[in-house]
Design a protein around this motif. Structure first.
Motif, PDB file in Angstrom:
ATOM      1  N   GLU A 181       0.848  -1.186   0.000  1.00  0.00           N
ATOM      2  CA  GLU A 181       0.000   0.000   0.000  1.00  0.00           C
ATOM      3  C   GLU A 181       0.883   1.235   0.000  1.00  0.00           C
ATOM      4  O   GLU A 181       1.825   1.347   0.782  1.00  0.00           O
ATOM      5  N   ARG A 182       0.589   2.154  -0.856  1.00  0.00           N
ATOM      6  CA  ARG A 182       1.393   3.356  -1.001  1.00  0.00           C
ATOM      7  C   ARG A 182       1.203   4.279   0.202  1.00  0.00           C
ATOM      8  O   ARG A 182       0.096   4.483   0.692  1.00  0.00           O
ATOM      9  N   LYS A 183       2.325   4.815   0.662  1.00  0.00           N
ATOM     10  CA  LYS A 183       2.327   5.785   1.746  1.00  0.00           C
ATOM     11  C   LYS A 183       2.509   7.188   1.181  1.00  0.00           C
ATOM     12  O   LYS A 183       2.967   7.361   0.051  1.00  0.00           O
ATOM     13  N   GLU A 184       2.174   8.166   1.973  1.00  0.00           N
ATOM     14  CA  GLU A 184       2.195   9.559   1.534  1.00  0.00           C
ATOM     15  C   GLU A 184       3.511   9.945   0.874  1.00  0.00           C
ATOM     16  O   GLU A 184       3.541  10.678  -0.115  1.00  0.00           O
ATOM     17  N   TRP A 185       4.623   9.443   1.391  1.00  0.00           N
ATOM     18  CA  TRP A 185       5.938   9.869   0.933  1.00  0.00           C
ATOM     19  C   TRP A 185       6.510   9.006  -0.202  1.00  0.00           C
ATOM     20  O   TRP A 185       7.578   9.287  -0.710  1.00  0.00           O
ATOM     21  N   ASP A 186       5.792   7.977  -0.602  1.00  0.00           N
ATOM     22  CA  ASP A 186       6.295   7.095  -1.671  1.00  0.00           C
ATOM     23  C   ASP A 186       6.287   7.813  -3.017  1.00  0.00           C
ATOM     24  O   ASP A 186       5.264   8.360  -3.429  1.00  0.00           O
ATOM     25  N   ARG A 187       7.393   7.750  -3.713  1.00  0.00           N
ATOM     26  CA  ARG A 187       7.467   8.290  -5.081  1.00  0.00           C
ATOM     27  C   ARG A 187       7.422   7.115  -6.051  1.00  0.00           C
ATOM     28  O   ARG A 187       8.393   6.765  -6.705  1.00  0.00           O
ATOM     29  N   ILE A 188       6.257   6.494  -6.138  1.00  0.00           N
ATOM     30  CA  ILE A 188       6.101   5.288  -6.946  1.00  0.00           C
ATOM     31  C   ILE A 188       4.996   5.507  -7.970  1.00  0.00           C
ATOM     32  O   ILE A 188       3.891   5.945  -7.635  1.00  0.00           O
ATOM     33  N   TYR A 189       5.295   5.192  -9.218  1.00  0.00           N
ATOM     34  CA  TYR A 189       4.326   5.307 -10.307  1.00  0.00           C
ATOM     35  C   TYR A 189       4.042   3.907 -10.841  1.00  0.00           C
ATOM     36  O   TYR A 189       4.930   3.244 -11.374  1.00  0.00           O
ATOM     37  N   ASP A 190       2.816   3.460 -10.643  1.00  0.00           N
ATOM     38  CA  ASP A 190       2.432   2.132 -11.098  1.00  0.00           C
ATOM     39  C   ASP A 190       0.972   2.179 -11.535  1.00  0.00           C
ATOM     40  O   ASP A 190       0.248   3.130 -11.236  1.00  0.00           O
ATOM     41  N   TYR A 191       0.531   1.136 -12.224  1.00  0.00           N
ATOM     42  CA  TYR A 191      -0.800   1.122 -12.826  1.00  0.00           C
ATOM     43  C   TYR A 191      -1.775   0.267 -12.025  1.00  0.00           C
ATOM     44  O   TYR A 191      -1.388  -0.691 -11.360  1.00  0.00           O
ATOM     45  N   ASP A 192      -3.035   0.624 -12.148  1.00  0.00           N
ATOM     46  CA  ASP A 192      -4.101  -0.211 -11.617  1.00  0.00           C
ATOM     47  C   ASP A 192      -5.354   0.050 -12.439  1.00  0.00           C
ATOM     48  O   ASP A 192      -5.457   1.065 -13.146  1.00  0.00           O
ATOM     49  N   CYS A 193      -6.305  -0.858 -12.356  1.00  0.00           N
ATOM     50  CA  CYS A 193      -7.605  -0.654 -12.983  1.00  0.00           C
ATOM     51  C   CYS A 193      -8.456   0.266 -12.106  1.00  0.00           C
ATOM     52  O   CYS A 193      -8.114   0.551 -10.948  1.00  0.00           O
ATOM     53  N   TYR A 194      -9.572   0.704 -12.652  1.00  0.00           N
ATOM     54  CA  TYR A 194     -10.524   1.487 -11.851  1.00  0.00           C
ATOM     55  C   TYR A 194     -11.361   0.511 -11.029  1.00  0.00           C
ATOM     56  O   TYR A 194     -12.514   0.220 -11.333  1.00  0.00           O
ATOM     57  N   ASN A 195     -10.710   0.010  -9.979  1.00  0.00           N
ATOM     58  CA  ASN A 195     -11.354  -0.959  -9.094  1.00  0.00           C
ATOM     59  C   ASN A 195     -11.744  -0.329  -7.767  1.00  0.00           C
ATOM     60  O   ASN A 195     -12.022  -1.029  -6.790  1.00  0.00           O
ATOM     61  N   ASP A 196     -11.764   1.002  -7.721  1.00  0.00           N
ATOM     62  CA  ASP A 196     -12.043   1.697  -6.457  1.00  0.00           C
ATOM     63  C   ASP A 196     -13.252   2.628  -6.570  1.00  0.00           C
ATOM     64  O   ASP A 196     -13.409   3.545  -5.767  1.00  0.00           O
ATOM     65  N   LEU A 197     -14.120   2.369  -7.544  1.00  0.00           N
ATOM     66  CA  LEU A 197     -15.302   3.224  -7.702  1.00  0.00           C
ATOM     67  C   LEU A 197     -16.467   2.760  -6.834  1.00  0.00           C
ATOM     68  O   LEU A 197     -17.297   3.571  -6.418  1.00  0.00           O
ATOM     69  N   GLY A 198     -16.534   1.472  -6.584  1.00  0.00           N
ATOM     70  CA  GLY A 198     -17.624   0.928  -5.789  1.00  0.00           C
ATOM     71  C   GLY A 198     -17.282   0.793  -4.324  1.00  0.00           C
ATOM     72  O   GLY A 198     -16.114   0.826  -3.930  1.00  0.00           O
ATOM     73  N   SER A 199     -18.318   0.641  -3.514  1.00  0.00           N
ATOM     74  CA  SER A 199     -18.164   0.407  -2.067  1.00  0.00           C
ATOM     75  C   SER A 199     -19.072  -0.759  -1.673  1.00  0.00           C
ATOM     76  O   SER A 199     -20.079  -0.570  -0.968  1.00  0.00           O
ATOM     77  N   PRO A 200     -18.748  -1.979  -2.114  1.00  0.00           N
ATOM     78  CA  PRO A 200     -19.652  -3.111  -1.856  1.00  0.00           C
ATOM     79  C   PRO A 200     -19.860  -3.397  -0.380  1.00  0.00           C
ATOM     80  O   PRO A 200     -20.890  -3.967  -0.007  1.00  0.00           O
ATOM     81  N   ASP A 201     -18.916  -2.978   0.473  1.00  0.00           N
ATOM     82  CA  ASP A 201     -19.089  -3.203   1.905  1.00  0.00           C
ATOM     83  C   ASP A 201     -20.241  -2.377   2.477  1.00  0.00           C
ATOM     84  O   ASP A 201     -20.761  -2.683   3.552  1.00  0.00           O
ATOM     85  N   LYS A 202     -20.668  -1.322   1.762  1.00  0.00           N
ATOM     86  CA  LYS A 202     -21.810  -0.519   2.194  1.00  0.00           C
ATOM     87  C   LYS A 202     -23.129  -1.126   1.735  1.00  0.00           C
ATOM     88  O   LYS A 202     -24.193  -0.670   2.129  1.00  0.00           O
ATOM     89  N   GLY A 203     -23.039  -2.132   0.867  1.00  0.00           N
ATOM     90  CA  GLY A 203     -24.255  -2.756   0.352  1.00  0.00           C
ATOM     91  C   GLY A 203     -24.194  -2.922  -1.147  1.00  0.00           C
ATOM     92  O   GLY A 203     -23.429  -2.229  -1.834  1.00  0.00           O
ATOM     93  N   GLN A 204     -24.989  -3.838  -1.670  1.00  0.00           N
ATOM     94  CA  GLN A 204     -24.941  -4.143  -3.095  1.00  0.00           C
ATOM     95  C   GLN A 204     -25.274  -2.930  -3.960  1.00  0.00           C
ATOM     96  O   GLN A 204     -24.816  -2.812  -5.095  1.00  0.00           O
ATOM     97  N   ASP A 205     -26.064  -2.025  -3.420  1.00  0.00           N
ATOM     98  CA  ASP A 205     -26.441  -0.845  -4.186  1.00  0.00           C
ATOM     99  C   ASP A 205     -25.234   0.033  -4.511  1.00  0.00           C
ATOM    100  O   ASP A 205     -25.289   0.855  -5.434  1.00  0.00           O
ATOM    101  N   TYR A 206     -24.154  -0.146  -3.749  1.00  0.00           N
ATOM    102  CA  TYR A 206     -22.954   0.658  -3.962  1.00  0.00           C
ATOM    103  C   TYR A 206     -21.861  -0.113  -4.700  1.00  0.00           C
ATOM    104  O   TYR A 206     -20.764   0.403  -4.905  1.00  0.00           O
ATOM    105  N   ALA A 207     -22.130  -1.336  -5.087  1.00  0.00           N
ATOM    106  CA  ALA A 207     -21.152  -2.122  -5.851  1.00  0.00           C
ATOM    107  C   ALA A 207     -21.094  -1.605  -7.286  1.00  0.00           C
ATOM    108  O   ALA A 207     -22.103  -1.229  -7.868  1.00  0.00           O
ATOM    109  N   ARG A 208     -19.888  -1.588  -7.865  1.00  0.00           N
ATOM    110  CA  ARG A 208     -19.703  -1.172  -9.239  1.00  0.00           C
ATOM    111  C   ARG A 208     -18.691  -2.107  -9.902  1.00  0.00           C
ATOM    112  O   ARG A 208     -17.772  -2.604  -9.239  1.00  0.00           O
ATOM    113  N   PRO A 209     -18.820  -2.330 -11.206  1.00  0.00           N
ATOM    114  CA  PRO A 209     -17.863  -3.214 -11.875  1.00  0.00           C
ATOM    115  C   PRO A 209     -16.476  -2.587 -11.934  1.00  0.00           C
ATOM    116  O   PRO A 209     -16.333  -1.355 -11.920  1.00  0.00           O
ATOM    117  N   VAL A 210     -15.455  -3.428 -12.006  1.00  0.00           N
ATOM    118  CA  VAL A 210     -14.086  -2.966 -12.204  1.00  0.00           C
ATOM    119  C   VAL A 210     -13.940  -2.548 -13.667  1.00  0.00           C
ATOM    120  O   VAL A 210     -14.271  -3.308 -14.581  1.00  0.00           O
TER     121      VAL A 210
END
Length: 849
Positions: A181-210
């Motif tokens: 997990e990246r920390k505030e001071w990390d100077r790291i550039y790496d890729y990820d998908c948009y897998n952080d748009l949903g909040s399934p832990d709040k309920g299915q209504d907040y789940a979103r596809p990756v």
């Protein structure tokens, strides 16, 4: 000793020269640090070593390293409007140390500091400048020192041997290993998908596809944060329970403290603008309903009452916004006058937005002016072969005596098409409580080059027997048909508003640029000339994108609340990314694709507009060719042949990574340049800069001027157009204006949308525009500086011509019925005051808001 080399130095530097030991050389200089409120600056807690660019240490094969020096005798100063501390530094080095080319600094303090620049003075009045503009975190956190290179540029194979290992090690360090997990001071550039748009832990209504990484949901990649997965879906990254304004981005990609303060302050101010009138009903869970009259909407811009939030509302607010912002909001309500500024669309002529001419003009000069196409097939046909229900008989009498075929042959028929991409989603969209159609709008180019809408087709999914149910609406000036036509136009504009915000704005600028940033930081050294060219055009983009993922495009975010696609907004943008093609993002190619220009070998842009009075196209082509000439001039300084392009290992790695990692779902080689010749490089860089600067400006900074008045650009519709013989039609006949107001978003969505576009339309007070650089010493190459000055002067000439076109009465689309001059592609390069605000003009270097 001869101290002539010190003659141009300040007295405080000269004093140290006379006492230097005869067997050592003295190198003196300054470092400039941004002054942070409440902190004294790093001072002696920061040490610095120089690396030679010409002398190698035989012990390790790397650049020779000097003894350390510390920051001394700090004095406060102002530079480019910033509060700074300037420190002195002095090094004693061996006579054969050579010319410094880099330095490392170590922060022994407990707080980070922002290093703006460093300048060294050598013998013969030679200066070496380092444009740093980077955070230096405590060594206790980073476990490493910070490396900075001078402003000299080298292609990889021309790098001084002493600096080559440092160059390679720094790039390897910035890439990270893809874990943790990246920390505030990390100077790291790496890729990820948009897998952080949903909040399934709040309920299915907040789940979103990756989004990204699959055939079904392709998407550009984002910067990786590495947060742990959510509990209910291991593919979805977990999200904080409250709004996260501190989401990780590499430190050098963050807003400055001043800009972050300004951003939060502006956001609070704009939230307050809409909050007070709505708070009591909203927070009591009462429906705010519709505005009951146009006068009620206009009161948003004229209500000067100062009110404070009641205590119970403040408590309720804590469930909606971060606790640290509550005091700011409460304080803001005590000092803010509760009105929005008057949008341009109603500033001079209150009802001009209703006119057909203005409706058509905004397709050429509004905030989504890169969508309209020339009609080439009539009736229009969907990609699945289904034919439009618009008939030639519908257009009789609307084409100045021409038949449809004659008008098309004269290039006078145009279409705004929000049908094919939208239709497959309509059933899901309308289940969310909105009433949306897919639309086709046909327009006729009059002799005065204004666009006249001549037919609107609105379509819905049908039953098993009839797949599509379509209705065609025709222009009328009076009576019931005029009111129905007005409703049809509202539905078209709602389609266009969703496309504008999700596709033209978010996807085609913010989202697609981020992979270019990550690849540039991972594969191009800061010494690389292409890094130096592109870096200003990436400023703040990763941070604004991270904030968008936190509060705008996430599940339950503002865009889901205000735009008609609602919960499937980002799915829709993924569907249109399937059609995204890098080559087509070049303005000339885009105009050719939409058949609004013809190929023209004699034109410097390679194209000629079908008609001149297309403000976005006319101004845009001037900006495009200015950028391309500047990029070409710059590249030819460093690349002497196509072979130098092929032999540039960093450049080739950069281009490969963009295609196969940053835009990994778009690997079709026909969508990308091959990068084996200078022409490909120039076209690629011009396109990137165009997207990040001019194209983004054209879709962003006019938002408040047009969408700040929601009846002109509603973001969703809550009523279908009534059918004759129904109860709804009787309601419509009783009061067409009221029916129209009930069709618009509810008060809450409407005012929240106005607050959003007010924030997005503001320029930062520290904005740097196209043709400007914050530092005059950003390069040590005099030829580059000369070419950049030419670029700036060219943009100033364009400003003059834009003003002339806006004053030309023959160019009807430059002002239109609402009398809004087209300035969305006015460079504003000549503006050196950087005051910011809602100006409706100016092309910032980067996607920074």
């Amino acid at each position: 000793m001869d101290h002539g080399w010190c003659s141009n130095l300040p007295d405080w530097l000269i004093s140290g020269c006379a006492n230097q030991a005869t067997h050592l050389q003295v190198i003196q200089g300054t470092v400039v640090v941004r002054r942070t409120f409440g902190r004294s600056g790093p001072g002696k807690s920061a040490s610095i070593h120089l690396y030679s660019s010409t002398s190698i240490d035989p012990a390790n094969g790397k650049a020779r390293l000097s003894e350390h020096a510390t920051f001394k005798h700090g004095r406060k100063a102002k530079q480019n409007g910033e509060s700074t501390i300037i420190y002195r530094i002095k090094f004693h080095v061996e006579p054969d140390f050579g010319v410094p080319g880099a330095f490392i600094t170590k922060n022994h303090d407990t707080h980070e500091f922002f290093l703006i620049s460093a300048t060294l003075q050598l013998l013969g009045n030679k200066k070496i400048h380092f444009d740093c503009n980077s955070w230096v975190y405590p060594f206790s956190k980073t476990k490493c020192s910070r490396l900075f290179f001078s402003n000299a540029c080298y292609l990889p194979n021309l790098t001084p041997e002493a600096l080559r290992p440092l160059r390679e090690e720094e790039l390897h360090f910035l890439s990270g290993d893809g874990s943790g997990e990246r920390k505030e001071w990390d100077r790291i550039y790496d890729y990820d998908c948009y897998n952080d748009l949903g909040s399934p832990d709040k309920g299915q209504d907040y789940a979103r596809p990756v989004l990204g990484g699959s055939v079904k949901y392709p998407y550009p990649r984002r910067g990786r944060t590495g947060r742990p997965p959510s509990k209910k879906d291991p593919l979805t990254e977990s999200r904080p329970e409250i709004i996260d304004l501190d989401i990780y981005v590499p430190p050098d990609e963050r807003f400055s403290p001043q800009k972050m303060k300004e951003f939060i302050s502006n956001s609070i101010e704009d939230v307050v603008h809409f909050l007070i009138p709505e708070a009591k009903t909203l927070l009591k869970n009462e429906s705010t309903g519709s505005f009951q009259s146009f006068k009620g909407i206009h009161e948003m811009y004229s209500n000067n009452r100062n009110e404070e939030l009641e205590g119970w509302i403040t408590e309720k607010l804590k469930t909606l916004v971060p606790e640290e912002l509550i005091n700011e909001i409460t304080h803001a309500t005590k000092r803010q006058q509760l009105k929005f500024p008057t949008p341009q669309i109603i500033e001079k002529k209150e009802m001009a937005w209703k006119e057909d001419n203005e409706f058509g003009r905004q397709m050429l000069a509004g905030v989504n002016a890169a969508v309209i196409e020339r009609l080439r097939i009539f009736p229009p046909i969907s990609k699945d072969g289904k034919m439009s229900t618009i008939k030639a008989s519908h257009l009789e009498g609307e084409l100045d005596g021409l038949t449809v075929d004659e008008a098309m042959r004269q290039w006078r028929m145009y279409i705004l098409d929000h049908h094919d991409y939208l239709f497959p989603f309509l059933e899901r969209i309308n289940k969310q409580g909105v009433c949306m159609y897919a639309s086709r709008t046909l327009l006729f180019l009059r002799n005065d080059k204004t666009l006249k809408p001549v037919a609107i087709e609105l379509s819905l999914p049908g039953s098993e027997d009839v797949e599509v149910v379509s209705r065609v609406f025709l222009p009328a000036s009076t009576g019931t048909q005029a009111s129905l036509w007005h409703l049809a136009k509202a539905h078209v504009v709602a389609n266009d508003s969703g496309h504008h915000q999700l596709i033209s704005h978010w996807l085609k600028t913010h989202a697609v640029v981020e992979p270019f940033i990550i690849a540039t930081k991972r594969q191009l050294s800061v010494m690389h000339p292409i890094y130096r060219l592109l870096n200003p055009h990436f400023k703040d983009t990763m941070h604004i994108n991270a904030l968008a993922r936190s509060i705008l495009i996430n599940s339950g975010g503002i865009l889901e609340k205000t735009l008609f696609p609602g919960k499937i907004s980002m799915e829709l943008s993924s569907a249109l990314y399937k059609n995204w093609n890098f080559r087509e993002q070049a303005l000339p190619n885009d105009l050719l694709k939409r058949h609004l220009a013809l190929e023209d070998d004699e034109s410097p842009t390679g194209v000629q507009l079908v008609f001149d009075d297309y403000p976005y196209g006319a101004d845009g082509l001037e900006i495009w060719i200015a950028i391309k000439r500047w990029v070409g001039d710059y590249c030819r300084i460093y690349y002497i042949s196509d072979d130098t392009i092929l032999s540039d290992a960093e450049l080739q790695a950069w281009w490969t990574e963009i295609q196969f990692e940053g835009h990994a779902d778009k690997r079709n080689e026909n969508w990308w340049y091959k990068m084996d010749n200078l022409a490909d490089l120039i076209e690629t860089l011009t396109t990137i800069i165009w997207i990040a600067s001019a194209f983004h400006a054209s879709v962003n900074f006019g938002q408040y001027g047009y969408a700040g008045y929601p009846p002109n650009r509603p973001t969703l519709c809550r009523r279908f157009i009534p059918i004759e013989g129904t109860v709804e039609f009787a309601e419509f006949l009783r009061d067409p204006d009221k029916y129209y107001l009930n069709l618009l978003p509810q008060r809450f969505e409407m005012t929240l949308g106005v607050a959003l576009v007010e924030v997005l339309s503001r320029h930062s007070s520290e904005e740097v525009y196209l043709g400007q650089r914050r530092s005059l010493e950003w390069t040590d190459n005099e030829d580059v500086q000369k070419k950049f000055k030419n670029f700036s002067e060219t943009l100033m000439d364009i400003e003059r011509r834009v003003n002339e076109r806006n004053k030309n009465p023959k160019l009807k689309n430059r002002l239109g019925p609402a009398e809004i001059p087209y300035t969305l592609l006015y460079p504003d390069t000549s503006n050196v005051s950087l005051k910011g605000g809602i100006t409706g003009k100016g092309i910032p270097n980067s996607v920074s808001i």
